[in-house]
Design a protein around this motif. Structure first.
Motif, PDB file in Angstrom:
ATOM      1  N   PRO A   1       1.172 -58.815  62.173  1.00 53.24           N
ATOM      2  CA  PRO A   1       0.536 -57.515  61.925  1.00 53.24           C
ATOM      3  C   PRO A   1      -0.441 -57.162  63.042  1.00 53.24           C
ATOM      4  O   PRO A   1      -1.063 -58.060  63.627  1.00 53.24           O
ATOM      5  CB  PRO A   1      -0.194 -57.732  60.590  1.00 53.24           C
ATOM      6  CG  PRO A   1      -0.398 -59.205  60.504  1.00 53.24           C
ATOM      7  CD  PRO A   1       0.793 -59.830  61.170  1.00 53.24           C
ATOM      8  N   PRO A   2      -0.600 -55.885  63.352  1.00 55.41           N
ATOM      9  CA  PRO A   2      -1.533 -55.491  64.418  1.00 55.41           C
ATOM     10  C   PRO A   2      -2.988 -55.730  64.036  1.00 55.41           C
ATOM     11  O   PRO A   2      -3.840 -55.923  64.898  1.00 55.41           O
ATOM     12  CB  PRO A   2      -1.244 -54.002  64.604  1.00 55.41           C
ATOM     13  CG  PRO A   2      -0.656 -53.555  63.303  1.00 55.41           C
ATOM     14  CD  PRO A   2       0.113 -54.730  62.775  1.00 55.41           C
ATOM     15  N   GLU A   3      -3.274 -55.705  62.745  1.00 53.36           N
ATOM     16  CA  GLU A   3      -4.635 -55.943  62.266  1.00 53.36           C
ATOM     17  C   GLU A   3      -4.584 -56.887  61.059  1.00 53.36           C
ATOM     18  O   GLU A   3      -3.559 -57.005  60.378  1.00 53.36           O
ATOM     19  CB  GLU A   3      -5.321 -54.640  61.865  1.00 53.36           C
ATOM     20  CG  GLU A   3      -5.425 -53.618  62.982  1.00 53.36           C
ATOM     21  CD  GLU A   3      -6.342 -54.054  64.109  1.00 53.36           C
ATOM     22  OE1 GLU A   3      -7.201 -54.925  63.851  1.00 53.36           O
ATOM     23  OE2 GLU A   3      -6.196 -53.537  65.221  1.00 53.36           O
ATOM     24  N   TYR A   4      -5.711 -57.544  60.784  1.00 53.54           N
ATOM     25  CA  TYR A   4      -5.794 -58.473  59.657  1.00 53.54           C
ATOM     26  C   TYR A   4      -6.924 -58.048  58.731  1.00 53.54           C
ATOM     27  O   TYR A   4      -7.905 -57.441  59.166  1.00 53.54           O
ATOM     28  CB  TYR A   4      -6.033 -59.897  60.157  1.00 53.54           C
ATOM     29  CG  TYR A   4      -4.898 -60.437  60.988  1.00 53.54           C
ATOM     30  CD1 TYR A   4      -3.836 -61.108  60.403  1.00 53.54           C
ATOM     31  CD2 TYR A   4      -4.883 -60.255  62.373  1.00 53.54           C
ATOM     32  CE1 TYR A   4      -2.787 -61.605  61.154  1.00 53.54           C
ATOM     33  CE2 TYR A   4      -3.840 -60.738  63.142  1.00 53.54           C
ATOM     34  CZ  TYR A   4      -2.792 -61.415  62.525  1.00 53.54           C
ATOM     35  OH  TYR A   4      -1.753 -61.895  63.290  1.00 53.54           O
ATOM     36  N   GLU A   5      -6.773 -58.354  57.462  1.00 58.04           N
ATOM     37  CA  GLU A   5      -7.807 -58.042  56.479  1.00 58.04           C
ATOM     38  C   GLU A   5      -8.495 -59.340  56.058  1.00 58.04           C
ATOM     39  O   GLU A   5      -7.998 -60.072  55.206  1.00 58.04           O
ATOM     40  CB  GLU A   5      -7.188 -57.333  55.269  1.00 58.04           C
ATOM     41  CG  GLU A   5      -6.617 -55.963  55.589  1.00 58.04           C
ATOM     42  CD  GLU A   5      -6.088 -55.261  54.353  1.00 58.04           C
ATOM     43  OE1 GLU A   5      -6.357 -55.738  53.241  1.00 58.04           O
ATOM     44  OE2 GLU A   5      -5.387 -54.249  54.518  1.00 58.04           O
TER      45      GLU A   5
ATOM     46  N   CYS B   1      -5.022 -64.815  62.584  1.00 56.24           N
ATOM     47  CA  CYS B   1      -3.595 -65.041  62.401  1.00 56.24           C
ATOM     48  C   CYS B   1      -3.357 -66.395  61.746  1.00 56.24           C
ATOM     49  O   CYS B   1      -2.621 -66.517  60.762  1.00 56.24           O
ATOM     50  CB  CYS B   1      -2.881 -64.969  63.748  1.00 56.24           C
ATOM     51  SG  CYS B   1      -1.121 -65.343  63.666  1.00 56.24           S
TER      52      CYS B   1
ATOM     53  N   ARG C   1       8.042 -55.530  53.623  1.00 56.68           N
ATOM     54  CA  ARG C   1       8.395 -56.692  54.427  1.00 56.68           C
ATOM     55  C   ARG C   1       8.344 -57.940  53.564  1.00 56.68           C
ATOM     56  O   ARG C   1       7.366 -58.197  52.885  1.00 56.68           O
ATOM     57  CB  ARG C   1       7.402 -56.824  55.586  1.00 56.68           C
ATOM     58  CG  ARG C   1       7.620 -58.002  56.480  1.00 56.68           C
ATOM     59  CD  ARG C   1       6.710 -57.866  57.677  1.00 56.68           C
ATOM     60  NE  ARG C   1       5.611 -58.798  57.609  1.00 56.68           N
ATOM     61  CZ  ARG C   1       5.668 -60.029  58.124  1.00 56.68           C
ATOM     62  NH1 ARG C   1       6.758 -60.469  58.684  1.00 56.68           N
ATOM     63  NH2 ARG C   1       4.621 -60.816  58.064  1.00 56.68           N
TER      64      ARG C   1
ATOM     65  N   HIS D   1       3.620 -64.005  51.424  1.00 60.66           N
ATOM     66  CA  HIS D   1       2.678 -62.965  51.824  1.00 60.66           C
ATOM     67  C   HIS D   1       2.782 -61.690  51.006  1.00 60.66           C
ATOM     68  O   HIS D   1       2.654 -60.594  51.504  1.00 60.66           O
ATOM     69  CB  HIS D   1       2.821 -62.681  53.325  1.00 60.66           C
ATOM     70  CG  HIS D   1       2.326 -63.812  54.159  1.00 60.66           C
ATOM     71  ND1 HIS D   1       3.119 -64.882  54.478  1.00 60.66           N
ATOM     72  CD2 HIS D   1       1.119 -64.073  54.691  1.00 60.66           C
ATOM     73  CE1 HIS D   1       2.420 -65.747  55.188  1.00 60.66           C
ATOM     74  NE2 HIS D   1       1.201 -65.275  55.329  1.00 60.66           N
TER      75      HIS D   1
ATOM     76  N   SER E   1       6.152 -59.890  65.483  1.00 63.33           N
ATOM     77  CA  SER E   1       6.262 -59.712  64.025  1.00 63.33           C
ATOM     78  C   SER E   1       4.904 -59.809  63.332  1.00 63.33           C
ATOM     79  O   SER E   1       4.782 -59.473  62.153  1.00 63.33           O
ATOM     80  CB  SER E   1       7.210 -60.761  63.430  1.00 63.33           C
ATOM     81  OG  SER E   1       6.605 -62.052  63.384  1.00 63.33           O
TER      82      SER E   1
ATOM     83  N   ARG F   1      -1.967 -66.762  57.950  1.00 60.92           N
ATOM     84  CA  ARG F   1      -0.528 -67.038  57.960  1.00 60.92           C
ATOM     85  C   ARG F   1      -0.184 -68.521  58.058  1.00 60.92           C
ATOM     86  O   ARG F   1       0.986 -68.895  57.955  1.00 60.92           O
ATOM     87  CB  ARG F   1       0.141 -66.296  59.134  1.00 60.92           C
ATOM     88  CG  ARG F   1      -0.090 -64.806  59.128  1.00 60.92           C
ATOM     89  CD  ARG F   1       0.552 -64.132  60.326  1.00 60.92           C
ATOM     90  NE  ARG F   1       2.006 -64.096  60.225  1.00 60.92           N
ATOM     91  CZ  ARG F   1       2.695 -63.166  59.577  1.00 60.92           C
ATOM     92  NH1 ARG F   1       2.053 -62.192  58.943  1.00 60.92           N
ATOM     93  NH2 ARG F   1       4.004 -63.198  59.555  1.00 60.92           N
TER      94      ARG F   1
END
Length: 223
Positions: free
Chosen positions: A66-70, A140, A1, A205, A64, A144
């Motif tokens: 992500p379902p999870e974040y690091e 988020c 992506r 990203h 759009s 982002r």
């Protein structure tokens, strides 16, 4: 992506222009919301993200994400040991032992959402689901969010940058005894972020590549 260049790009070239109306930010929300409270740009952006999440027109962009974040919040206590002896490690440990997420939500976020009449979630206020929504929205914005490149007259000093970081951590604060005009009526140039930007957020990203893009406001169109 992501976005890939098919030919060389000259330095200073405009890659993407997005109308300001398509930015999720706290720019249009008044910072002063009670006689003794001022919402930080970060808290206002959080509220704007909640509004976008509840608006069907924003659904393609929200999906759009992500379902999870690091982030550090996903680190285990064993992982945090690698940060022993650092200021960051101390902050993370303190936040965990003092339930910082819950305290910030109850003391700053929840009252601000109520003031704006933004629903936390259907059901009981302060539920686990509401707290999880706050955590994910926070991550988020943290991962982002973009900040505007200051102009020569807006260049932040080291002290101003540190103050902005503290404001973001505190979420909201009490103004000075006599608020200045800039505190209650900020100019359009005073808000430097964070912004969540459709399409533009594809640019920065890729962890393996050097980030070389900057964010600026178009002087003619306001985009």
């Amino acid at each position: 992506r992501g976005i890939f260049a098919t030919e060389p790009i000259s330095k200073g070239a405009i890659l993407i222009r997005v109308p300001s109306a398509l930015a999720v930010s706290g720019e249009k929300l008044a910072p002063k919301w009670k006689e003794n409270r001022v919402a930080s740009p970060w808290l206002r952006t959080l509220a704007s993200l909640y509004l976008a999440q509840d608006d069907p027109d924003w659904e393609p962009y929200i999906l759009s994400f992500p379902p999870e974040y690091e982030t550090l919040w996903q680190w285990t206590d064993e992982d945090i040991r690698f940060l022993d002896g650092t200021t960051l490690g101390e902050i993370v440990r303190t936040d965990r032992t003092e339930n910082a997420w819950q305290n910030r939500y109850q003391q700053s976020v929840q009252p601000f959402l109520k003031h704006l009449r933004i629903p936390e979630l259907p059901g009981k206020s302060g539920s686990k689901d509401a707290l999880e929504r706050f955590q994910k929205a926070s991550m988020c914005i943290t991962t982002r969010g973009f900040h505007m490149q200051p102009s020569d007259t807006e260049e932040e000093s080291a002290k101003a940058k540190a103050k902005r970081r503290l404001d973001e951590l505190g979420l909201d604060r009490k103004p000075a005894a006599k608020p200045t005009k800039s505190q209650t009526e900020p100019s359009s140039n005073a808000y430097l972020g964070p912004f969540l930007l459709p399409v533009i957020d594809l640019l920065n990203h890729c962890a393996s590549e050097k980030k070389v893009t900057t964010l600026q406001r178009d002087k003619e169109t306001g985009a």
